[in-house]
Design a protein around this motif. Structure first.
Motif: not given
Length: 252
Positions: A193-196, A184-191, A166-169
Motif C-alpha cells: 500500500s506504500h511506495t519504497g 510523494h509517499d515514500c519509505a525505505l522499503h515499499g509494501n 504506490r507508484p502512480i506514473p
C-alpha cells in the motif's frame, strides 16, 4: 504576486509518532490557504504554528493518522459560534461514506444531544476538481489499499500531493506536467500500500524524481538513508517555497 509555500505539519507514517501524522498546508503569503488531511499530531502542530484551527481541509483518505484530528476540530468549531459550520471539508465523493462511518457515525456526538457531527463543518464532496478561493484544484485517484478510497491533489504549476500511494506514473504524467513540486509517499522499503525507494527508481524518470519531496517514512534513520541516496526528504515544521500557480481562475 502572492508568495506560495508548502508548510509541513507532519511527515511520518502511522507508527512514526515523533515525526507527526502526514499533514501539510498550502500557504499563501504566510497564511494557511488549504490544509491537506487532519491527523491528531498534525492538527496539534498546525494549531501551535498558526494559533487557531484550519479553515479549509482536503481529505485524501480516511486512515486515522489522516483524519483522527477531525473529532477535536468538531469540538473547537461546534462550540464557537463564529466558526460553527464554516470549516470547509473538501472530500472526494467516494470517500464521503467512508468518512461518515469512520468519524461521523457516532450515535450521539454530544452527550446532551441536539448536534450532528457535520453541523460543525461545511462538507463539500468533490470529483475530479473543485474550486477553492477562486482557484481550481485537481483531484486524482491513487493506489492505496482499494480502488476509489484514496486521492491526490494538485494546484497546477505549484504542488502535487500524492497522498498515501504506490507508484502512480500514469497519474503524474497527467497531473504533474507543469513543473510542480511533487510531495510523494515514500519509505525505505515499499509494501502493498506504500511506495519504497526501489519503487521510485523503477517507476519514475530521473527528471520526475528530482522534483520529489519524500514524506510518510518510518523514522529519522530512514530519512538519512534516503538523503544519502540523493533524495529530498520532508521534515516536520519545514516550509518549502512553491512556484506561482497556473491554475484556472474563476471568472470575475
Amino acid at each position: 504576486m502572492a508568495a506560495w509555500a508548502l508548510q509541513l505539519h507532519g511527515v511520518g507514517n502511522a507508527s512514526a509518532v515523533e515525526l507527526g501524522s502526514a499533514m501539510a498546508s498550502i500557504e499563501r503569503d504566510g497564511r494557511p490557504w488549504l490544509t491537506i488531511d487532519c491527523g491528531a499530531e498534525g492538527l496539534t502542530a498546525f494549531e501551535a504554528l498558526y494559533g487557531r484551527p484550519p479553515d479549509a481541509v482536503f481529505i485524501t483518505h480516511v486512515h486515522l493518522d489522516h483524519v483522527a484530528g477531525l473529532e477535536r476540530l468538531f469540538v473547537s468549531s461546534y462550540f464557537d459560534p463564529q466558526r460553527r459550520g464554516r470549516i470547509r471539508l473538501y472530500v472526494p465523493a467516494p470517500v464521503v461514506p467512508l468518512l461518515q462511518r469512520r468519524v461521523g457515525d457516532y450515535p450521539n456526538v454530544l452527550a446532551e444531544g441536539g448536534a450532528n457531527f457535520w453541523d460543525a463543518f461545511q462538507l463539500v464532496p468533490v470529483s475530479d476538481a473543485f474550486w477553492h478561493d477562486g482557484l481550481r484544484l485537481e483531484v486524482f485517484p491513487v493506489r492505496h489499499h482499494w480502488p476509489d478510497t484514496a486521492f491526490g491533489l494538485r494546484l497546477r504549476g505549484s504542488v502535487v500531493w500524492s497522498g498515501d500511494t504506490r507508484p502512480i506514473p500514469e497519474m503524474l504524467a497527467r497531473h504533474a506536467d507543469a513543473g510542480e513540486l511533487i510531495a510523494h509517499d515514500c519509505a525505505l522499503h515499499g509494501n502493498p500500500s506504500h511506495t519504497g525507494l526501489d519503487d521510485l527508481e523503477r517507476e519514475y524518470s530521473d527528471a520526475l524524481r528530482k522534483r520529489m519531496l519524500l514524506y510518510h517514512y518510518a523514522g529519522h534513520a530512514d530519512a538519512a538513508t534516503m538523503v544519502a541516496r540523493g533524495y529530498r526528504v520532508a521534515r516536520p515544521g519545514e516550509s518549502w517555497p512553491l512556484a506561482e500557480h497556473t491554475a484556472m481562475l474563476a471568472l470575475p
